[in-house]
Enzyme design. Sequence first.
Site, PDB file in Angstrom:
ATOM      1  N   GLU A  23       6.008 -29.462   5.929  1.00  0.00           N
ATOM      2  CA  GLU A  23       7.059 -28.103   6.049  1.00  0.00           C
ATOM      3  C   GLU A  23       6.350 -27.351   7.303  1.00  0.00           C
ATOM      4  O   GLU A  23       5.098 -27.191   7.183  1.00  0.00           O
ATOM      5  CB  GLU A  23       7.103 -27.489   4.846  1.00  0.00           C
ATOM      6  CG  GLU A  23       7.880 -26.122   5.075  1.00  0.00           C
ATOM      7  CD  GLU A  23       7.802 -25.167   3.841  1.00  0.00           C
ATOM      8  OE1 GLU A  23       8.666 -24.084   3.744  1.00  0.00           O
ATOM      9  OE2 GLU A  23       6.640 -25.481   2.764  1.00  0.00           O
ATOM     10  N   LYS A  98      16.508 -24.946   3.993  1.00  0.00           N
ATOM     11  CA  LYS A  98      15.891 -24.647   2.781  1.00  0.00           C
ATOM     12  C   LYS A  98      16.789 -23.745   1.798  1.00  0.00           C
ATOM     13  O   LYS A  98      17.059 -22.745   2.372  1.00  0.00           O
ATOM     14  CB  LYS A  98      14.664 -24.227   2.978  1.00  0.00           C
ATOM     15  CG  LYS A  98      13.793 -23.905   1.383  1.00  0.00           C
ATOM     16  CD  LYS A  98      12.383 -23.307   1.999  1.00  0.00           C
ATOM     17  CE  LYS A  98      11.621 -23.108   0.750  1.00  0.00           C
ATOM     18  NZ  LYS A  98      10.046 -22.622   0.982  1.00  0.00           N
ATOM     19  N   CYS A 128       9.481 -27.382  -0.147  1.00  0.00           N
ATOM     20  CA  CYS A 128       8.520 -26.619  -0.691  1.00  0.00           C
ATOM     21  C   CYS A 128       9.121 -26.025  -2.252  1.00  0.00           C
ATOM     22  O   CYS A 128       9.203 -26.934  -3.258  1.00  0.00           O
ATOM     23  CB  CYS A 128       8.038 -25.583   0.058  1.00  0.00           C
ATOM     24  SG  CYS A 128       6.475 -24.787  -0.431  1.00  0.00           S
TER      25      CYS A 128
END
Length: 297
Positions: A23, A98, A128
Site C-alpha cells: 500500500e 480503498k 489494509c
Amino acid sequence: SNLWAFDKRVPLCKGADVIVFPELFTSGCEMKKRDKEEAMRSKDEVASYYPTVIKRMKKWAKRSGALVIASTIYKEEGKYYNRLLAVYPDGKYEYYDKHNCFKKGSFSPGDRHLTLEWKGIRFSTYICYDLRFPEWSRNQGEYDVAIYIANWPEFRQDDWNRLLRERAIENEAYVVAVNCAGTDLTGLVYRGESCVIAPDGEVRARCRDYWDDVVVHKVCKVHKVRGPLRGALSMAACTAVKHCPKDTRDLMDLINFMNVINSSIFTLLIKPRPVLIASRTGSRKRIAVFVRIVIPG
C-alpha cells in the site's frame, strides 16, 4: 526515489505473471502526521506524482509481461483517494479506491469493488483496513484469490495474522497479503510478514520479519466442477481427494506463488497444469498434491 528503487526490483520477478507492491508504495503510511496542514501538503505532493506512477507501472508491466498492482494517492475535485492500480502489460489499467478508511477524513472512501481475471485466475483487491470488514470481502463465488496490500504496523501484527486466516477460511479463497517492513519517517515500525494463505487457513509461505525476502512457493488450486462435486472439494494444497463419483471429472491447476518480497514485491506465477481426470464408474481414488517451498540462497 522510491520509484527508482522499485525499478531495480522488477527484474527480480522475471517470469512472474502478477507483481504486487505494498500500500502507498511510493510514500509509505500517510496516517501519522504532526498536523492537518502537514498531512495536506504531503498528500498533495504524493498525488502530484500520480501520472508518473501510472507511467512507471505501465513500463514495468510491459517489460515483465505481468499484471502489476500497487496503490498511491489520487486527488480529484479536492478529495483524496487511496487508489489501487492494476496495470496490464498492454498498458490498460483498472483501479480500486480503498473503501474502509482507517482515519476519518484522511481519504475519501471508494464505493465499488475491483474483481479482475488474469490468465484464468480471478482476483479481488483490498487495501489494509478493508481486512477488518468481512462483509466487504464476502466471496459469493466471484474470486479465487484475495489480494491485500497494507501498511500494517507491528503493534497490530497479531490482528494482521488472525484476520488474514479468517478471510481465507470464510471465503474459501487464497489470500495474498503484502505488507511493508522496517521503520518509516514518522517512527512507525512494520514487521512485514507478507504471506500466502490457503483456503483452509494454513500459511503456505511467509517472509522473514523485518526483511526484504524472497520465497518461491507452489500451491494447488481446485476449480469448482459440475455435478455432485461442485463446491465440495477443498482448495487446500496437500489435500487428498478421496471420493470421485461416477462420470465426474476434476481438473487441478498448479499455481506457483513466486518471489514474496517483503516490503516491496509479491509476484505470482500461474501455470495451469492438469493433474487429474477421474473417474471410472464406481471407482474411488485418493489423490495427493504436495507442496514445496524453496527459499533461495
